[in-house]
Design a protein around this motif. Structure first.
Motif, mmCIF file in Angstrom:
data_model
loop_
_atom_site.group_PDB
_atom_site.id
_atom_site.type_symbol
_atom_site.label_atom_id
_atom_site.label_comp_id
_atom_site.label_asym_id
_atom_site.label_seq_id
_atom_site.Cartn_x
_atom_site.Cartn_y
_atom_site.Cartn_z
ATOM 1 N N TYR A 33 0.835 -1.203 0.000
ATOM 2 C CA TYR A 33 0.000 0.000 0.000
ATOM 3 C C TYR A 33 0.874 1.258 0.000
ATOM 4 N N TYR A 35 0.204 5.203 1.511
ATOM 5 C CA TYR A 35 -0.653 6.124 2.250
ATOM 6 C C TYR A 35 -0.023 7.510 2.227
ATOM 7 N N GLN A 37 0.034 10.941 4.643
ATOM 8 C CA GLN A 37 -0.328 11.518 5.935
ATOM 9 C C GLN A 37 -0.076 13.025 5.879
ATOM 10 N N LYS A 41 -1.911 14.855 10.545
ATOM 11 C CA LYS A 41 -1.741 13.431 10.863
ATOM 12 C C LYS A 41 -2.834 12.552 10.245
ATOM 13 N N PHE A 42 -3.697 13.128 9.414
ATOM 14 C CA PHE A 42 -4.734 12.312 8.814
ATOM 15 C C PHE A 42 -4.112 11.371 7.785
ATOM 16 N N LEU A 43 -4.473 10.095 7.881
ATOM 17 C CA LEU A 43 -3.858 9.051 7.053
ATOM 18 C C LEU A 43 -4.870 8.581 6.011
ATOM 19 N N ILE A 45 -5.436 6.274 2.395
ATOM 20 C CA ILE A 45 -4.868 5.318 1.455
ATOM 21 C C ILE A 45 -4.875 5.914 0.050
ATOM 22 N N PHE A 90 3.675 6.937 3.457
ATOM 23 C CA PHE A 90 3.984 5.665 4.097
ATOM 24 C C PHE A 90 3.684 4.512 3.152
ATOM 25 N N PHE A 105 4.011 -1.110 8.563
ATOM 26 C CA PHE A 105 4.351 0.166 7.942
ATOM 27 C C PHE A 105 5.853 0.419 7.916
ATOM 28 N N GLY A 106 6.286 1.107 6.869
ATOM 29 C CA GLY A 106 7.625 1.661 6.855
ATOM 30 C C GLY A 106 7.672 2.911 7.716
ATOM 31 N N ASP A 107 8.847 3.513 7.810
ATOM 32 C CA ASP A 107 9.021 4.688 8.659
ATOM 33 C C ASP A 107 8.641 5.991 7.970
ATOM 34 N N GLN B 38 1.838 5.499 16.650
ATOM 35 C CA GLN B 38 2.877 6.128 15.826
ATOM 36 C C GLN B 38 3.722 7.033 16.710
ATOM 37 N N GLY B 41 8.358 10.510 14.015
ATOM 38 C CA GLY B 41 9.325 10.112 12.998
ATOM 39 C C GLY B 41 9.275 8.645 12.614
ATOM 40 N N GLN B 42 8.275 7.943 13.086
ATOM 41 C CA GLN B 42 8.178 6.500 12.814
ATOM 42 C C GLN B 42 6.904 6.180 12.045
ATOM 43 N N GLY B 43 6.859 4.955 11.549
ATOM 44 C CA GLY B 43 5.627 4.467 10.949
ATOM 45 C C GLY B 43 4.684 3.954 12.021
ATOM 46 N N LEU B 44 3.540 3.454 11.590
ATOM 47 C CA LEU B 44 2.555 2.945 12.527
ATOM 48 C C LEU B 44 2.905 1.526 12.943
ATOM 49 N N GLU B 88 1.145 9.225 18.910
ATOM 50 C CA GLU B 88 -0.152 9.385 18.236
ATOM 51 C C GLU B 88 -0.769 7.997 18.124
ATOM 52 N N PHE B 90 -3.906 5.598 16.580
ATOM 53 C CA PHE B 90 -4.901 5.521 15.510
ATOM 54 C C PHE B 90 -5.746 4.270 15.671
ATOM 55 N N PHE B 102 -8.770 4.684 8.637
ATOM 56 C CA PHE B 102 -8.174 5.136 9.883
ATOM 57 C C PHE B 102 -8.948 6.318 10.456
ATOM 58 N N GLY B 103 -8.975 6.388 11.792
ATOM 59 C CA GLY B 103 -9.467 7.590 12.446
ATOM 60 C C GLY B 103 -8.436 8.699 12.323
ATOM 61 N N ALA B 104 -8.805 9.873 12.788
ATOM 62 C CA ALA B 104 -7.936 11.047 12.645
ATOM 63 C C ALA B 104 -6.788 11.041 13.642
#
Lengths: 114, 112
Positions: A33, A35, A37, A41-43, A45, A90, A105-107, B38, B41-44, B88, B90, B102-104
């Motif tokens: 996938y 994504y 952001q 912070k809204f994610l 797809i 992401f 997920f990646g970073d 999250q 600086g990182q992914g989920l 953060e 989610f 995903f939620g906000a």
């Protein structure tokens, strides 16, 4: 040992340029996938691929083109970059049936458009 | 349409205090529910998931969540928060066709 790796981590470029982000996963997953952001912070797809086949293509500008050379890789190419493209992108992967499977997920790649 | 609502944008708790992060979903069928965290600086990272069965699910890092169908909720809890939990969070609902909504997000600040 990184499960989902993206490169580059940071990308700073000028408006109008073309850039690519690469993603690789070594988890043996069939589904990958992209994504976006935003600053709040809204994610959301953008795309999803099952074994190199496009499954989801949300409403994104056609300046964004995903490419999956094999099921372990999903790259994102962006043409004619615009200010609004600034975001963190992401990559993620999961087993097939992705909506019901946990995603890894990646970073992220932080894209900044000057 | 499927959706996820996290009513709290930002929550601050003291270290050692209990935590509850709220999540409400809208989905016609039996939902597949997830909580991710999250760090900056990182992914989920997946904390826990609910598919069926016991409505109280345990996750990593001492987190748990309870599925309540009657309230369309899947709230995340932790009995005692550590400073390293600041991040953060989610909530997400998995739907068909490879889609996950995903939620906000809720930003957690931990006070010393």
């Amino acid at each position: 040992d990184t499960a989902v790796s993206q490169t580059p981590k940071y990308l700073v470029t000028q408006m109008g340029n073309d850039k690519s982000i690469k993603c690789e996963q070594n988890l043996g997953h069939d589904t990958m996938y992209w994504y976006k952001q935003d600053s709040k912070k809204f994610l959301k797809i953008m795309f999803s691929y099952n074994n190199k086949e496009l499954i989801i293509n949300e409403t994104v500008p056609n300046r964004f083109s995903p490419k999956s050379p094999d099921k372990a890789h999903l790259n994102l190419h962006i043409n004619s970059l615009e200010l609004g493209d600034s975001a963190v992108y992401f990559c993620a992967s999961s087993h097939r049936g992705g909506g019901y499977q946990p995603q890894h997920f990646g970073d992220g790649t932080r894209l900044s458009i000057l | 349409a499927q959706s996820v609502t996290q009513p709290d944008i930002h929550i601050t708790v003291s270290e050692g205090a209990s935590l509850e992060l709220r999540c409400n979903y809208s989905y016609g069928a039996t939902p597949y529910l997830f909580w991710y965290v999250q760090s900056p600086g990182q992914g989920l990272q997946l904390l826990l998931k609910y598919f069926s069965g016991d409505t109280l699910v345990q996750g990593i890092k001492g987190f748990e969540a309870e599925f309540k169908r009657s309230q369309s909720s899947f709230n995340l809890r932790k009995p005692s928060v550590h400073w390293s939990d600041a991040a953060e969070y989610f909530c997400a609902v998995g739907v068909e066709n490879n889609d996950m909504r995903f939620g906000a997000g809720t930003r957690l600040t931990v006070k010393p």
